[in-house]
Design a protein around this motif. Structure first.
Motif, PDB file in Angstrom:
ATOM      1  N   PRO A 172       3.639  11.856   7.471  1.00 24.96           N
ATOM      2  CA  PRO A 172       3.329  10.612   6.744  1.00 24.96           C
ATOM      3  C   PRO A 172       4.339  10.381   5.630  1.00 24.96           C
ATOM      4  CG  PRO A 172       1.843  12.343   6.082  1.00 24.96           C
ATOM      5  CD  PRO A 172       2.691  12.912   7.152  1.00 24.96           C
TER       6      PRO A 172
ATOM      7  N   GLY B  54       5.705   7.663   2.508  1.00 28.95           N
ATOM      8  CA  GLY B  54       5.383   6.520   1.652  1.00 28.95           C
ATOM      9  C   GLY B  54       6.565   5.583   1.523  1.00 28.95           C
TER      10      GLY B  54
ATOM     11  N   GLN C  50       7.665  -0.687  -3.973  1.00 34.15           N
ATOM     12  CA  GLN C  50       6.298  -0.720  -4.461  1.00 34.15           C
ATOM     13  C   GLN C  50       6.217  -1.637  -5.669  1.00 34.15           C
ATOM     14  OE1 GLN C  50       3.826   0.591  -3.023  1.00 34.15           O
ATOM     15  NE2 GLN C  50       5.046   1.586  -1.398  1.00 34.15           N
TER      16      GLN C  50
ATOM     17  N   SER D 294       2.883   1.753   4.982  1.00 26.48           N
ATOM     18  CA  SER D 294       3.644   2.934   4.580  1.00 26.48           C
ATOM     19  C   SER D 294       3.401   4.121   5.471  1.00 26.48           C
ATOM     20  CB  SER D 294       3.268   3.307   3.137  1.00 26.48           C
ATOM     21  OG  SER D 294       1.879   3.587   3.073  1.00 26.48           O
ATOM     22  N   THR D 295       2.517   3.996   6.461  1.00 24.64           N
ATOM     23  CA  THR D 295       2.224   5.133   7.355  1.00 24.64           C
ATOM     24  C   THR D 295       2.902   4.886   8.676  1.00 24.64           C
ATOM     25  OG1 THR D 295       0.096   5.408   6.295  1.00 24.64           O
ATOM     26  CG2 THR D 295       0.418   6.470   8.431  1.00 24.64           C
TER      27      THR D 295
ATOM     28  N   GLN E   7      -3.596  11.765   8.172  1.00 24.44           N
ATOM     29  CA  GLN E   7      -2.272  12.181   7.732  1.00 24.44           C
ATOM     30  C   GLN E   7      -2.423  13.408   6.867  1.00 24.44           C
ATOM     31  OE1 GLN E   7      -0.476   8.966   5.720  1.00 24.44           O
ATOM     32  NE2 GLN E   7      -0.407   7.602   7.487  1.00 24.44           N
TER      33      GLN E   7
ATOM     34  N   SER F 147       5.276  12.306  -2.081  1.00 22.44           N
ATOM     35  CA  SER F 147       5.956  11.140  -2.662  1.00 22.44           C
ATOM     36  C   SER F 147       6.749  10.438  -1.599  1.00 22.44           C
ATOM     37  CB  SER F 147       6.852  11.593  -3.824  1.00 22.44           C
ATOM     38  OG  SER F 147       7.607  10.503  -4.310  1.00 22.44           O
ATOM     39  N   SER F 148       7.156   9.233  -1.895  1.00 21.75           N
ATOM     40  CA  SER F 148       7.963   8.459  -0.957  1.00 21.75           C
ATOM     41  C   SER F 148       9.436   8.793  -1.063  1.00 21.75           C
ATOM     42  CB  SER F 148       7.736   6.961  -1.207  1.00 21.75           C
ATOM     43  OG  SER F 148       8.120   6.647  -2.526  1.00 21.75           O
TER      44      SER F 148
ATOM     45  N   LYS G 153      -5.829   7.303  -2.110  1.00 25.05           N
ATOM     46  CA  LYS G 153      -4.619   6.477  -2.150  1.00 25.05           C
ATOM     47  C   LYS G 153      -3.955   6.617  -3.513  1.00 25.05           C
ATOM     48  CE  LYS G 153      -3.178   1.636  -1.911  1.00 25.05           C
ATOM     49  NZ  LYS G 153      -3.635   0.239  -1.752  1.00 25.05           N
TER      50      LYS G 153
ATOM     51  N   THR H 154       2.388   4.713  -5.822  1.00 28.87           N
ATOM     52  CA  THR H 154       3.255   4.547  -4.647  1.00 28.87           C
ATOM     53  C   THR H 154       2.591   3.763  -3.543  1.00 28.87           C
ATOM     54  OG1 THR H 154       2.487   6.628  -3.739  1.00 28.87           O
ATOM     55  CG2 THR H 154       4.408   6.702  -5.185  1.00 28.87           C
TER      56      THR H 154
ATOM     57  N   VAL I 240       0.684   5.081  -1.271  1.00 26.02           N
ATOM     58  CA  VAL I 240       0.582   5.921  -0.059  1.00 26.02           C
ATOM     59  C   VAL I 240      -0.876   6.323   0.136  1.00 26.02           C
ATOM     60  CG1 VAL I 240       1.348   8.022   1.078  1.00 26.02           C
ATOM     61  CG2 VAL I 240       2.929   6.715  -0.384  1.00 26.02           C
ATOM     62  N   GLU I 241      -1.386   6.192   1.344  1.00 27.54           N
ATOM     63  CA  GLU I 241      -2.751   6.571   1.685  1.00 27.54           C
ATOM     64  C   GLU I 241      -2.759   7.924   2.382  1.00 27.54           C
ATOM     65  OE1 GLU I 241      -4.297   3.516   4.071  1.00 27.54           O
ATOM     66  OE2 GLU I 241      -4.383   2.017   2.459  1.00 27.54           O
TER      67      GLU I 241
END
Length: 736
Positions: free
Chosen positions: A13, A15, A21, A45-46, A77, A109-110, A220, A224, A226-227
């Motif tokens: 997964p 982000g 963002q 983002s997934t 994820q 983190s992304s 979540k 970011t 991200v979930e």
């Protein structure tokens, strides 16, 4: 490791980049918010990487190795890190601590910054504690104990970084490529650190789930976006065994609550006397210790109590037993008394019937009993005269006895003539009734069917005419009508007999018209009855009589079956001669034997006939194809009872022949003269209930019975028919 770079990880997964963002406010910075809507809708983002994707060469130096448990159509994820290789951290840290998050979900983190050695050491301790839960949830790692950590090979590390970079750049790719599904390889290799310097490669086989994994929640990152979804285990859940009962029902899921009030004992206190306080002791009780009871004394007293209880119980049991025995004795005595009364009553009835038969004899057996009683009386009187008188007085008494005997014989003869006349008339009517009976047969359903033929109707007509003709004391008009009917019946056939009957009928009618007294017509009427009976017995006039006549109409048929009686010098059929089984010649006829018995021996064979009938009836009940009992004649059985068994019971020596019966000695074998015993009726019933004769009787008694059997076999060996049955009885004895 070799081959590690050829396989792609299951799913990583990723982000979105920080630049894409939206800016987070101060209140949202550093916080993580679980999002249910984000979990249900597809997140931008997934992304999922394809199994056959090619990674650019510039991405080979990427950071950490990430994996996700495979699942079809699932949004789960998960990120895993290695303690030594480093854990990916986002630039903006989460506000939620790992304690608040799911143990199988890791923050990521992304962006992938460069990891420092100090940060690696800090996160190694954190990932080591989470490695066990992560590996058990995803099925891609193994259980870590102690200080063991999960190590990844360099090739896998570079491949993981390339996959992550690929997923980061998927947003720049076309939408068709971003929608491709990623497939986890079937087998992956994991390096596990055993000690500080030793590592071990473990091959992990990934099982493809056949069911849709449930949604287990997630959270979540607000910064970011991200979930993260909580991942489930790859292990197939075990099915509970079916117990045959419904577990999920309303009754099992409903709790019955009840409210009850309980009050405990109120607390109390005790006040003692002390200085300045007086407490009354009037209601106090003075308790002194009793005698100390040792264990031996206690057990001794307990044993004595047990003995007392046993005594009373045994007394109660013995009293009940005695009462039961008394009751059984009372019932037994009552039964014996009833049986004794019944035997006495039967004996009295038997004596009364015998006395009645002697006073009013009607059959041949009755006259045999009468002659047997006369002979017994004569012998007793002769013995008394010889014992008490001598000389001329004795001769005079014997002459008087002879005269009395002669008078008694004459009176018996006169009574016999009257009885013979009545019996003859009954025999004629019985003969005619047999001719007039219809044809009868039994159907399959058990019902009796009767049918009249022309011959039976003819015989019934003649029977009615004969009854009317033989009747006395009827009016003259009725008598005249009967004679006219008889005249019309016999005139159908012209012969000398019918002409004579017609002449006698005309003569009687003429005399009746002249007012002749009936006493003078008795002879004429008897002649008419006799001639008409002769007319009825002719098969030409009465065809039904042919099957009942003993003498066939054709005399030529009698030539081969006629024998000469040397006593009365008459030629008689074979049925008129008593032929014993051991005789070779024809002796006297039945009439001569009967006359000789009345004149000399005066024996009564009624008792032996009853014994033979009872024996044959009892043998027929066994239904074992007994034949010998039906071959033995009455005179043979009489010889056995008188000469072999002595006219008395083998057990009780009872000499009343009316109460004696012959039964089988061994009930498993067929009855025969060498397999029989003479007993009373009660003794015979008890004998037939025995199972082992050797245990029931003594050896001397058995030896005496065997000796009588040998004598009987020697006597019956003279009979040719009996010799063929010896071997059959021997085979039965050997078989049993």
């Amino acid at each position: 490791m070799e081959g590690a770079s050829e396989s792609c990880p299951s799913a990583v997964p990723m982000g979105a980049r920080a630049a894409e963002q939206p800016p987070a406010g101060p209140s949202q910075a550093g916080s993580t918010e679980p999002s249910g809507e984000a979990l249900l809708r597809p997140a931008a983002s997934t992304m999922w990487a394809d199994e056959g994707c090619k990674l650019p060469a510039s991405w080979e130096q990427a950071g950490a190795d990430l994996r996700e448990a495979p699942g079809e159509g699932l949004c789960h994820q998960e990120a895993m890190g290695d303690g030594d290789q480093g854990v990916l951290e986002p630039e903006n840290p989460f506000s939620a601590s790992p304690e608040n998050a799911s143990p199988v979900a890791l923050s990521k983190s992304s962006t992938l910054p460069e990891l420092r050695s100090s940060e690696r050491e800090e996160e190694t301790s954190q990932n080591a504690s989470l490695s066990e839960n992560v590996t058990s949830s995803t099925g891609t790692g193994s259980m870590i104990e102690g200080t063991q950590t999960v190590m990844w090979s360099r090739a896998e590390f570079h491949e993981t970084i390339q996959s992550e970079k690929l997923c980061l750049g998927l947003e720049l790719l076309p939408s068709k490529a971003a929608q491709q599904d990623y497939h986890m390889p079937d087998v992956i290799t994991v390096r596990v650190q055993m000690d500080s310097d030793s590592f071990q490669d473990v091959t992990v086989k990934i099982e493809r789930p056949t069911f849709r994994k449930p949604f287990l929640g997630g959270f979540k990152n607000r910064i970011t976006g991200v979930e993260f979804h909580n991942a489930g285990s790859q292990t197939v859940p075990k099915k509970r065994p079916e117990k045959g009962t419904t577990l999920f029902c309303r009754e099992t899921q409903t709790v019955c609550e009840k409210n009850r009030y309980q009050q405990t004992t109120s607390p109390t206190s005790t006040q003692m006397t002390k200085s300045g306080l007086y407490v009354s002791n009037i209601s106090d009780k003075l308790i002194t210790p009793g005698k100390y009871l040792t264990a031996e004394e206690y057990h001794k007293r307990q044993l004595e109590a047990v003995i007392v209880l046993q005594k009373y119980f045994r007394r109660w049991h013995a009293r009940n037993m005695v009462q039961n025995l008394k009751e059984k004795k009372r019932l037994r005595l009552a039964w014996e008394a009833q049986e004794e009364l019944q035997r006495k009553k039967e004996k009295e009835d038997k004596l009364r019937m015998e006395q009645e038969r002697k006073l009013n004899p009607k059959t041949k057996e009755d006259f045999d009993l009468l002659y047997h009683a006369l002979e017994s009386w004569r012998q007793e009187e002769t013995e008394r005269i010889n014992r008490t008188l001598t000389g001329a007085e004795r001769k005079a008494a014997l002459c008087g006895l002879l005269e009395q005997e002669t008078q008694l014989i004459a009176s018996i003869g006169r009574h016999k003539l009257n009885v013979d006349e009545d019996n003859q008339q009954k025999a004629v009517l019985h003969f005619l009734n047999k001719c007039a009976q219809p044809k009868r047969w039994k159907a399959c359903d058990g019902k009796i069917t009767e049918m009249d033929t022309q011959y039976t109707l003819r015989a019934r007509e003649l029977l009615e005419i004969y009854r009317s003709v033989s009747m006395n004391d009827i009016p003259k008009d009725e008598r005249r009508d009967v004679l006219l009917t008889l005249r019309g019946t016999v005139k159908e056939h012209e012969c000398k007999l019918t002409q004579e009957i017609v002449e006698l009928i005309d003569r009687e009618v003429d005399l009746m018209s002249r007012e002749v007294k009936e006493c003078n017509l008795e002879g004429l009427r008897k002649r008419i009855c006799t001639l008409f009976l002769q007319y009825i017995k002719i098969p030409k006039f009465n065809p039904e009589v042919a099957r009942i006549l003993k003498v066939p109409p054709d005399p030529l048929k009698l030539y081969k079956n006629v024998h000469f009686c040397r006593s009365c010098e008459n030629y008689l059929p074979a049925t008129e001669f008593p032929i014993p089984a051991n005789s070779r010649t024809i002796g006297r006829c039945h009439l001569c034997c009967k006359l000789d018995n009345e004149a000399r021996q005066r024996e009564s064979f009624l008792k032996y006939r009853l014994i033979v009938e009872n024996l044959r009836k009892s043998e027929a009940d066994y239904q074992d194809d007994a034949r010998i009992v039906f071959l033995v004649q009455q005179q043979h059985l009489q010889y056995m009872i008188e000469n072999i068994w002595g006219c008395q019971s083998a057990l009780s020596a009872c000499n009343d022949l009316y109460d004696l019966v012959m039964v089988r000695w061994d009930k498993q074998q067929e009855w025969s003269p060498w397999n029989t015993i003479l007993l009373t009726k009660d003794e015979a019933d008890a004998h037939l209930k025995l199972h082992n004769l050797q245990e029931a009787y003594e050896a001397s008694f058995i030896h005496g019975i065997k000796h009588k059997h040998i004598r009987a076999k020697k006597y019956f060996a003279q009979i040719p028919v009996m010799t063929s049955l010896f071997h059959r009885s021997d085979k039965q004895a050997n078989g049993s």
